[in-house]
Design a protein around this motif. Sequence first.
Motif, PDB file in Angstrom:
ATOM      1  N   PHE A   1       0.831  -1.205   0.000  1.00  0.00           N
ATOM      2  CA  PHE A   1       0.000   0.000   0.000  1.00  0.00           C
ATOM      3  C   PHE A   1       0.862   1.250   0.000  1.00  0.00           C
ATOM      4  O   PHE A   1       0.566   2.229  -0.706  1.00  0.00           O
ATOM      5  N   GLN A   2       1.935   1.233   0.791  1.00  0.00           N
ATOM      6  CA  GLN A   2       2.793   2.412   0.885  1.00  0.00           C
ATOM      7  C   GLN A   2       3.621   2.645  -0.373  1.00  0.00           C
ATOM      8  O   GLN A   2       4.176   3.718  -0.550  1.00  0.00           O
ATOM      9  N   GLN A   3       3.690   1.651  -1.242  1.00  0.00           N
ATOM     10  CA  GLN A   3       4.326   1.881  -2.535  1.00  0.00           C
ATOM     11  C   GLN A   3       3.476   2.838  -3.379  1.00  0.00           C
ATOM     12  O   GLN A   3       3.991   3.583  -4.205  1.00  0.00           O
ATOM     13  N   HIS A   4       2.149   2.786  -3.158  1.00  0.00           N
ATOM     14  CA  HIS A   4       1.239   3.684  -3.864  1.00  0.00           C
ATOM     15  C   HIS A   4       1.045   5.002  -3.098  1.00  0.00           C
ATOM     16  O   HIS A   4       0.905   6.061  -3.713  1.00  0.00           O
ATOM     17  N   TYR A   5       1.011   4.904  -1.762  1.00  0.00           N
ATOM     18  CA  TYR A   5       0.742   6.075  -0.921  1.00  0.00           C
ATOM     19  C   TYR A   5       1.816   6.144   0.172  1.00  0.00           C
ATOM     20  O   TYR A   5       1.571   5.792   1.332  1.00  0.00           O
ATOM     21  N   PRO A   6       3.023   6.588  -0.184  1.00  0.00           N
ATOM     22  CA  PRO A   6       4.162   6.524   0.748  1.00  0.00           C
ATOM     23  C   PRO A   6       4.043   7.409   1.980  1.00  0.00           C
ATOM     24  O   PRO A   6       4.735   7.172   2.973  1.00  0.00           O
ATOM     25  N   ASN A   7       3.174   8.416   1.949  1.00  0.00           N
ATOM     26  CA  ASN A   7       3.086   9.339   3.081  1.00  0.00           C
ATOM     27  C   ASN A   7       1.961   9.007   4.049  1.00  0.00           C
ATOM     28  O   ASN A   7       1.708   9.755   4.993  1.00  0.00           O
ATOM     29  N   VAL A   8       1.276   7.899   3.822  1.00  0.00           N
ATOM     30  CA  VAL A   8       0.213   7.478   4.731  1.00  0.00           C
ATOM     31  C   VAL A   8       0.834   6.769   5.935  1.00  0.00           C
ATOM     32  O   VAL A   8       1.703   5.911   5.793  1.00  0.00           O
ATOM     33  N   GLU A   9       0.376   7.140   7.123  1.00  0.00           N
ATOM     34  CA  GLU A   9       0.905   6.579   8.377  1.00  0.00           C
ATOM     35  C   GLU A   9      -0.057   5.526   8.923  1.00  0.00           C
ATOM     36  O   GLU A   9      -1.274   5.669   8.829  1.00  0.00           O
ATOM     37  N   PHE A  10       0.494   4.454   9.500  1.00  0.00           N
ATOM     38  CA  PHE A  10      -0.300   3.395  10.114  1.00  0.00           C
ATOM     39  C   PHE A  10      -0.077   3.381  11.624  1.00  0.00           C
ATOM     40  O   PHE A  10       1.051   3.506  12.096  1.00  0.00           O
TER      41      PHE A  10
END
Length: 289
Positions: free
Chosen positions: A111-120
Amino acid sequence: MNRFIALQKIVETGSFTKAAQSLGYTQPAISQMIASLEEEFSIQLLYRTRAGIQLTLEGEKLFPFIQNTILHQQLLEEAVEEIKGLKTGVIRIGTISSVSSQWLPSLIKQFQQHYPNVEFILYQADYTTIPELINKGEIDFGFINPDAVPHQDTIFLKEGELKAVLPCNHLLATLPSVTLEELSKEPFLLLEEGSLSEPLEAFKKKDLQPDIRLRVHDDYSILAMIEEGLGVSILPELVLKRTNYQVTILPITPTITRKIGILSKEKQMIPLASKYFIQFILDHIDLLS
């Protein structure tokens, strides 16, 4: 809004210092924010105890409204981002250990390959606390057995087998499979998962009462105890896929299974990033073991 966020972080950490460090402020700046808020409301919101900083009675009454204000501000900001395309966001997930160790690492990486700035942010929880965290607004969704919340809408993902786990030198370890009758006669280590226990339900259907010696909330602690010969257990096959513990894993006759699904907030209350991630999970469900 920054003052509300500061108050939320102080309540979460129980400390002005920790809240300041977490939010990137100095402690005097955090203290000034709270003083300004209390002056505006003409109400004392916090007081100091031996256990740390806590809400006053008046603060407890106001705090849910403050949390909702923060949430709605977040939803507003994410709605703006949705118009422009998802770039940032925070995804808060309640998860059981088998899912967090086996499914989420790969899913999050992709997922972070598509949206690298999203935090989990992951909250390790169980079938009881995950619905509670959702109701409190502390998480957006969680992984749960749908049978644990029969009156709530869930998204079914997968069904997996439960296996018997025994010490390597156990007499039953030489068998090709074991029955619940055989397991009920052994010292049993129960994985506590809250409002529903799949093994206990299986024993109950057979009118059997296991000899429970220990109740543990962590799969890997149970595996370590079985390795030491403290008893036997029934654990999800999912959590047994990557283990170096010296134990024997056997199928159970008849087979016992566990369902895994997603329980979430109401659709209109789910932040954009979490909506995207839930859809991402559903799009990649065939890749989940």
